[in-house]
Every structure is written in C-alpha cells, then in structure tokens.
Design a protein around this motif. Structure first.
Motif, PDB file in Angstrom:
ATOM      1  N   ALA A  63       0.843  -1.211   0.000  1.00  0.00           N
ATOM      2  CA  ALA A  63       0.000   0.000   0.000  1.00  0.00           C
ATOM      3  C   ALA A  63       0.876   1.257   0.000  1.00  0.00           C
ATOM      4  O   ALA A  63       0.629   2.217  -0.741  1.00  0.00           O
ATOM      5  CB  ALA A  63      -0.928  -0.016   1.208  1.00  0.00           C
ATOM      6  N   LYS A 121      -5.148   9.390  -9.679  1.00  0.00           N
ATOM      7  CA  LYS A 121      -5.492   8.792  -8.374  1.00  0.00           C
ATOM      8  C   LYS A 121      -5.491   7.271  -8.436  1.00  0.00           C
ATOM      9  O   LYS A 121      -5.262   6.598  -7.433  1.00  0.00           O
ATOM     10  CB  LYS A 121      -6.881   9.270  -7.944  1.00  0.00           C
ATOM     11  CG  LYS A 121      -6.857  10.615  -7.271  1.00  0.00           C
ATOM     12  CD  LYS A 121      -8.210  10.847  -6.657  1.00  0.00           C
ATOM     13  CE  LYS A 121      -8.319  12.227  -6.080  1.00  0.00           C
ATOM     14  NZ  LYS A 121      -9.704  12.609  -5.859  1.00  0.00           N
ATOM     15  N   VAL A 122      -5.805   6.755  -9.615  1.00  0.00           N
ATOM     16  CA  VAL A 122      -5.914   5.306  -9.745  1.00  0.00           C
ATOM     17  C   VAL A 122      -4.524   4.661  -9.930  1.00  0.00           C
ATOM     18  O   VAL A 122      -4.370   3.464  -9.700  1.00  0.00           O
ATOM     19  CB  VAL A 122      -6.911   4.994 -10.904  1.00  0.00           C
ATOM     20  CG1 VAL A 122      -6.238   4.471 -12.149  1.00  0.00           C
ATOM     21  CG2 VAL A 122      -7.979   4.054 -10.441  1.00  0.00           C
ATOM     22  N   GLY A 180       2.660   1.605  -3.367  1.00  0.00           N
ATOM     23  CA  GLY A 180       1.706   2.040  -4.381  1.00  0.00           C
ATOM     24  C   GLY A 180       1.459   3.539  -4.285  1.00  0.00           C
ATOM     25  O   GLY A 180       1.475   4.251  -5.293  1.00  0.00           O
ATOM     26  N   ALA A 181       1.271   4.030  -3.054  1.00  0.00           N
ATOM     27  CA  ALA A 181       0.968   5.461  -2.847  1.00  0.00           C
ATOM     28  C   ALA A 181       2.085   6.350  -3.416  1.00  0.00           C
ATOM     29  O   ALA A 181       1.827   7.449  -3.915  1.00  0.00           O
ATOM     30  CB  ALA A 181       0.776   5.729  -1.363  1.00  0.00           C
ATOM     31  N   VAL A 212      -3.308   2.676  -6.975  1.00  0.00           N
ATOM     32  CA  VAL A 212      -4.101   1.443  -6.804  1.00  0.00           C
ATOM     33  C   VAL A 212      -3.597   0.376  -7.769  1.00  0.00           C
ATOM     34  O   VAL A 212      -3.387  -0.790  -7.405  1.00  0.00           O
ATOM     35  CB  VAL A 212      -5.603   1.732  -7.070  1.00  0.00           C
ATOM     36  CG1 VAL A 212      -6.428   0.473  -6.928  1.00  0.00           C
ATOM     37  CG2 VAL A 212      -6.098   2.843  -6.154  1.00  0.00           C
ATOM     38  N   ALA A 272      -0.159  -0.897  -6.670  1.00  0.00           N
ATOM     39  CA  ALA A 272      -0.284  -1.825  -5.537  1.00  0.00           C
ATOM     40  C   ALA A 272      -0.764  -3.190  -6.017  1.00  0.00           C
ATOM     41  O   ALA A 272      -0.245  -4.235  -5.613  1.00  0.00           O
ATOM     42  CB  ALA A 272      -1.239  -1.241  -4.490  1.00  0.00           C
ATOM     43  N   ARG A 273      -1.732  -3.194  -6.931  1.00  0.00           N
ATOM     44  CA  ARG A 273      -2.244  -4.486  -7.438  1.00  0.00           C
ATOM     45  C   ARG A 273      -1.173  -5.222  -8.242  1.00  0.00           C
ATOM     46  O   ARG A 273      -1.065  -6.447  -8.163  1.00  0.00           O
ATOM     47  CB  ARG A 273      -3.473  -4.249  -8.323  1.00  0.00           C
ATOM     48  CG  ARG A 273      -4.693  -3.859  -7.521  1.00  0.00           C
ATOM     49  CD  ARG A 273      -5.883  -3.673  -8.456  1.00  0.00           C
ATOM     50  NE  ARG A 273      -7.004  -3.085  -7.754  1.00  0.00           N
ATOM     51  CZ  ARG A 273      -8.077  -2.599  -8.352  1.00  0.00           C
ATOM     52  NH1 ARG A 273      -8.164  -2.623  -9.671  1.00  0.00           N
ATOM     53  NH2 ARG A 273      -9.059  -2.082  -7.663  1.00  0.00           N
TER      54      ARG A 273
END
Ligand SMILES: Cc1cc2nc3c(=O)[nH]c(=O)nc-3n(C[C@H](O)[C@H](O)[C@H](O)COP(=O)(O)OP(=O)(O)OC[C@H]3O[C@@H](n4cnc5c(N)ncnc54)[C@H](O)[C@@H]3O)c2cc1C
Ligand code: SF4
Length: 325
Positions: free
Chosen positions: A286, A311-312, A289-290, A315, A318-319
């Motif tokens: 997390a 913003k995505v 990813g940020a 995410v 992280a995935r």
C-alpha cells in the motif's frame, strides 16, 4: 472513407537492403511491419512517407527461439498472436504474454508485430484525428503546427506512450537489437525511449529493430495491469508493469514502470527504492503504491478523466506488486 495517400512500396529481401533503402530516401521513407499503426496514421495524414519499406520479406525475423540457458530471442516481425500462443513464453513470461493479449483485438494481433508494438507512435487526443479535424485547430506541434493544445505554454509535446509491451520489456530489463548503417548493436530496451512526445525513440531513423532478447527465468516475478475504458480494442490509458527480484522472501531489486502516463514508460523510482530489502507485506504494498502518484504525469490528452487516472495509478501499482507475490 479515409484513403491512403499515394506512395512507393519497397519490399527488400534483407535487413541490409532495408537499411540502404531508408538511407537513400531519408525522412521521405518509413518502415512498415504489420501496418496496424502506420497505415491508419497515413490515412489520417499524421505520417506521410512517400516511400514505404515493407519488412515481411526479410528472412528469420519472425521466429521465437529459446536459448538452452532459458533466454528467448524474438524476431521483430513476430506476430503478436504467435507470442500469445507460444508455450514457453506462456509458461515463463506470463506478464509479457498478458500484455500482448491486451493489445487491441485478435484480428489486429494477427497482423501486428512485436517490433511495431515496441516502436508504436505516441498518442494524443489532438493528434489521433483526421487531417480535416487537425486542420480545424491549426494542427499542433507534433505534426504540421507549432503549438501544444494540451499545454499551450509548453515547448515540448506530451503525447502518450501507448504500447502495452513497452512497460513490460523495460521492467524485465530486456534488450533490443538494432541494425543500421554502422552495423548491429544491442541495447537495453529501456534505453530505446526518451521522454518526448515527438522524438520518443533514441534509435537513429535509419536503424531497423531486428530482435527482442529476454533474459532467462530466475528468482523474479513480473506482472502487467492495464486500464482502459472497454475490455478490448482500447489503448492503455495506464499500463503498470512490475518486475521484482527476490532473495528468499525479501525483494532484492524492483522495477516498476508506468505506461500511458507520460511520453515514455516512467520508472516509479521511489516505489522501487522502498521495496528493496523488505518482505512484500500488505502494508508495504500500500505504501509503495501510494508513492507512484507523483511520477504518474497524467495529462488531459487521452481517454478518461485526468485526475481520476492519476489517483488510480497507486491502486494499479499496488495491485501489480501484489500480483508478484
Ligand atoms: C483499433 C486499434 C487498436 C489498437 N490497440 C492497441 C492497444 O491496445 N495496445 C497497443 O499496444 N497497440 C494497439 N494498437 C496499435 C498496433 O496495432 C500495435 O501496436 C501493433 O503491435 C503495431 O505493430 P505493427 O507491426 O502493425 O506496426 P507498424 O504499423 O507496421 O509500425 C509501427 C511503427 O514502427 C515502425 N516499425 C515497425 N517495425 C519496425 C522495425 N522492425 N524496425 C524499425 N521500425 C519499425 C514503423 O515505421 C511505424 O512507425 C491498436 C491499433 C488499432 C488500429
Ligand atoms: S501533446 Fe501537444 S503537441 Fe503533442 S500531440 Fe498533443 S497537442 Fe500535439
């Protein structure tokens, strides 16, 4: 109906002859492989070569060869569908095969080649339009004009790196082979690209891309995640590739590349640095990813809302990291 402009078609029988023809006709000539990028661009008059040098008749460049030590040599004229179906690539390079399978549609993957995909033109809402559309806005810096409509004060073009395989081959630290007037050279795939929407390649215009080299499978795992409006057909508006090397359970080295987020596949450097020497816990993923929000340089020149795409990005990163566990 959009029609192709008139041009002279050449069909050299060797790489040397293709390079010689390119040298002879200079900027009036372009190479073509599957033509799934070049011909639509010619119909829209974004690219207007008077000489088109077709590469199909060059022998041996449409093969996938597995080296006894596990590395793979892929000819630039290899069709995307052949890569998608190749058992060794499917088993040992699933992230690359997934990226290939995400490209456009089955019909286009039957025509399109890996070489053409690695050299795909950068894209922009103000550029990927018909000649008449572009003329109505007095064109733009990338072709026939002198302003950037995305960033009018900017001295450069911000057209977007839009190939699905580019972030993956950069993350995998693959090599490419180029043949030019001065001979053959092999460079890191990542060194083939530069951060500029117009001059997005470092290779010389006369150089032919002949091969892609993948290193052997080992203590690494890779993944690719694509964002687009529809489940097929569409170019990536974000394409995250991750490749992590492991020493036991700890990350030894990390490469994370953001495609569709700038004019080249941007390295998420802070994300990479944070991961090294640590185990891939949910919290670390997390946090890593940020950190990818900053390098995701999304601009309003492709599909989907620019702020949402930015913003995505964390995410998706992280995935992509979680998929490497
Ligand atoms: C509707 C549509 C949807 C698409 N969707 C996607 C997508 O989702 N993702 C994606 O990545 N792509 C997409 N594409 C683009 C394209 O189909 C693929 O990128 C394809 O792999 C391009 O390969 P090609 O062989 O057809 O390239 P070409 O059109 O033949 O060539 C592309 C460029 O590379 C140069 N070139 C080609 N081969 C060589 C070589 N060996 N040496 C030097 N220069 C060379 C050409 O001069 C040209 O500039 C889409 C295209 C269409 C029409
Ligand atoms: S980013 Fe600017 S210069 Fe580049 S294609 Fe788009 S409008 Fe044109």
């Amino acid at each position: 109906m959009l029609r192709l402009p008139t041009f002279t078609y050449h069909r050299p029988a060797s790489a040397a002859e293709a390079v010689r023809l390119k040298q002879e006709h200079g900027s009036a000539a372009m190479f073509v492989a599957g033509g799934t990028d070049l011909y639509p661009n010619m119909k829209r008059r974004q690219q207007t070569p008077a000489h088109v040098i077709a590469l199909h008749a060059i022998p041996d460049l449409d093969r996938i060869e597995v080296h006894p030590k596990g590395g793979v040599r892929i000819g630039a004229l290899t069709r995307l569908s052949a890569m998608e179906a190749h058992p060794y690539l499917r088993q040992h390079f699933p992230a690359l095969v997934h990226a290939v399978a995400e490209i456009s549609t089955p019909l286009l993957r039957n025509m399109g080649t890996i070489g053409g995909n690695l050299l795909l033109d950068t894209r922009c809402t103000y550029y990927d339009q018909t000649h008449e559309w572009r003329e109505s806005i007095s064109f733009c810096m990338k072709k026939d004009g002198d302003i950037c409509w995305v960033a009018p004060g900017s001295p450069r073009c911000w057209a977007v790196q839009s190939s699905d395989t580019v972030p993956v081959v950069c993350a995998l630290e693959a090599d490419v082979e180029l043949v030019g007037p001065a001979g053959t050279r092999r460079i890191r795939a990542a060194d083939l690209y530069r951060d500029d929407g117009i001059q997005y390649l470092t290779k010389q215009p006369d150089e032919l891309l002949t091969r892609l080299y993948l290193g052997p499978p080992g203590n690494w795992k890779a993944s690719y995640l694509k964002l687009r409006r529809r489940g097929t057909f569409d170019f990536p508006v974000l394409g995250v590739a991750a490749c992590l090397w492991f020493d036991g359970r700890k990350v030894q080295k990390a490469n994370v590349r953001l495609g569709g987020a700038g004019s080249y596949a941007i390295p998420a450097t802070e994300t990479e640095q944070l991961l090294v020497g640590k185990e891939l816990s949910d919290e670390l993923i997390a946090e890593a990813g940020a950190l990818a929000m900053k390098p995701a340089r999304t601009m309003d020149n492709t599909d989907l809302d620019v702020y949402w795409r930015r913003k995505v990005a964390p995410v998706f990163v992280a995935r992509a990291l979680a998929a490497c566990r």
